[in-house]
Design an enzyme around this catalytic site. Sequence first.
Site, short mmCIF file in Angstrom:
data_model
loop_
_atom_site.label_atom_id
_atom_site.label_comp_id
_atom_site.label_asym_id
_atom_site.label_seq_id
_atom_site.Cartn_x
_atom_site.Cartn_y
_atom_site.Cartn_z
N ARG A 254 12.07 -6.22 4.93
CA ARG A 254 11.79 -4.81 4.67
C ARG A 254 12.70 -3.89 5.51
O ARG A 254 12.92 -4.15 6.68
CB ARG A 254 10.33 -4.56 5.03
CG ARG A 254 9.84 -3.18 4.74
CD ARG A 254 8.35 -3.16 4.55
NE ARG A 254 7.62 -3.14 5.81
CZ ARG A 254 6.31 -2.96 5.88
NH1 ARG A 254 5.59 -2.84 4.78
NH2 ARG A 254 5.70 -2.95 7.04
N ARG B 298 11.60 -1.94 11.15
CA ARG B 298 10.57 -1.53 12.11
C ARG B 298 10.41 -2.60 13.18
O ARG B 298 10.42 -3.79 12.89
CB ARG B 298 9.24 -1.35 11.37
CG ARG B 298 9.11 0.00 10.72
CD ARG B 298 7.92 0.10 9.81
NE ARG B 298 6.69 -0.47 10.35
CZ ARG B 298 5.53 -0.46 9.70
NH1 ARG B 298 5.45 0.08 8.50
NH2 ARG B 298 4.46 -0.99 10.24
N ARG C 293 -0.25 -9.04 13.37
CA ARG C 293 -0.87 -7.99 12.54
C ARG C 293 -1.76 -8.61 11.46
O ARG C 293 -2.79 -8.05 11.10
CB ARG C 293 0.22 -7.11 11.90
CG ARG C 293 0.88 -6.20 12.95
CD ARG C 293 2.22 -5.64 12.49
NE ARG C 293 2.11 -4.74 11.37
CZ ARG C 293 3.14 -4.44 10.56
NH1 ARG C 293 4.32 -4.99 10.76
NH2 ARG C 293 2.98 -3.61 9.57
N ARG D 136 -9.24 1.14 9.11
CA ARG D 136 -8.85 -0.26 9.34
C ARG D 136 -9.98 -1.06 9.96
O ARG D 136 -9.83 -2.26 10.17
CB ARG D 136 -7.67 -0.28 10.29
CG ARG D 136 -6.34 -0.66 9.63
CD ARG D 136 -5.31 -0.65 10.71
NE ARG D 136 -4.07 -1.30 10.41
CZ ARG D 136 -3.02 -0.73 9.84
NH1 ARG D 136 -3.10 0.49 9.38
NH2 ARG D 136 -1.90 -1.40 9.72
N LYS E 63 0.84 -1.21 0.00
CA LYS E 63 0.00 0.00 0.00
C LYS E 63 0.87 1.26 0.00
O LYS E 63 0.62 2.19 -0.73
CB LYS E 63 -0.92 0.04 1.24
CG LYS E 63 -1.87 -1.14 1.36
CD LYS E 63 -2.84 -0.95 2.52
CE LYS E 63 -2.17 -0.90 3.89
NZ LYS E 63 -1.51 -2.16 4.29
P1 AMP Z 1 1.07 0.41 9.23
O1 AMP Z 1 2.26 1.28 9.02
O2 AMP Z 1 -0.14 0.85 8.46
O3 AMP Z 1 1.38 -1.06 9.05
O4 AMP Z 1 0.66 0.59 10.78
C1 AMP Z 1 1.55 0.26 11.82
C2 AMP Z 1 0.79 0.15 13.13
O5 AMP Z 1 0.17 1.42 13.43
C3 AMP Z 1 -0.37 -0.84 13.14
O6 AMP Z 1 0.06 -2.18 13.40
C4 AMP Z 1 -1.25 -0.27 14.25
O7 AMP Z 1 -0.70 -0.55 15.52
C5 AMP Z 1 -1.13 1.23 14.03
N1 AMP Z 1 -2.14 1.75 13.09
C6 AMP Z 1 -1.93 2.29 11.85
N2 AMP Z 1 -3.09 2.68 11.30
C7 AMP Z 1 -4.06 2.39 12.19
C8 AMP Z 1 -5.47 2.55 12.20
N3 AMP Z 1 -6.13 3.05 11.14
N4 AMP Z 1 -6.16 2.15 13.31
C9 AMP Z 1 -5.53 1.62 14.38
N5 AMP Z 1 -4.18 1.43 14.43
C10 AMP Z 1 -3.45 1.81 13.35
#
Ligand code: AMP
Length: 225
Positions: free
Chosen positions: A127, A160, A171, A88, A13
Amino acid sequence: MRLVLLGPPGAGKGTQARMLETQLGAPQVASGDLLRAAVRKRTPLGLEAKGFMDKGALVPDDLVLKLVDERLRQGDALRGFILDGFPRTVSQAETLAKMLEMRGEKLDRVIAIIVPDEEIIKRISGRRTCRNCGAMYHVIYDPPRNMNLCNSCNGELYQREDDAEDTVRMRLQVYAASTRPLLEHYERLGLLAQIEGIGRPEEIENRILSALGKGAGSAIAKGTV
Ligand code: AMP
């Protein structure tokens, strides 16, 4: 164009959102990036969010919504955006719809990028992300010139904390339980297009552009409509 990119972690994404920014003239708005910036700056919101993120759990809605709402009010996002990682959950999607409705706006399209779990684990464990500009690399599929430094800005590359395999599995479970139901939600609203997320980034970008009616093969691009 007001677009949402859906898909499990590691579906691409972020990569696609960055590539599409130029094509669509709209900025990427990534909730994960907004949260990581708050964690880095050690804001109260960031400190509260960090524990959830490290476990691979969802951050509570009030925190995420505050960051996304603030970001969508900035000038560059007023005429369009590419949302990545938000919404989400169905509840976040409903709040987003209300937020937009209050401004007389609505989503144009939702693209779901489909990638099998085992492919995701392979991708995420290799990554590496730039601490400075957020650019992403993969140690095998897209290696940087120097393993520790970003090609574009020379920033430090890091893995990360939540990209460790156990956390990625968590996740993926969270995705299946909380985010996948969004596909049905947006399908019902007639906004969803699903595309396969396996292939070179440019191939996937073309699939997305075709789904948006902007691909090389589409009638719009050929100037026939
Ligand atoms: P991402 O970079 O999108 O993979 O997000 C990393 C982490 O941020 C996720 O595993 C969640 O802990 C938190 N996170 C990101 N976006 C959201 C969201 N829309 N709602 C809740 N937690 C989020």
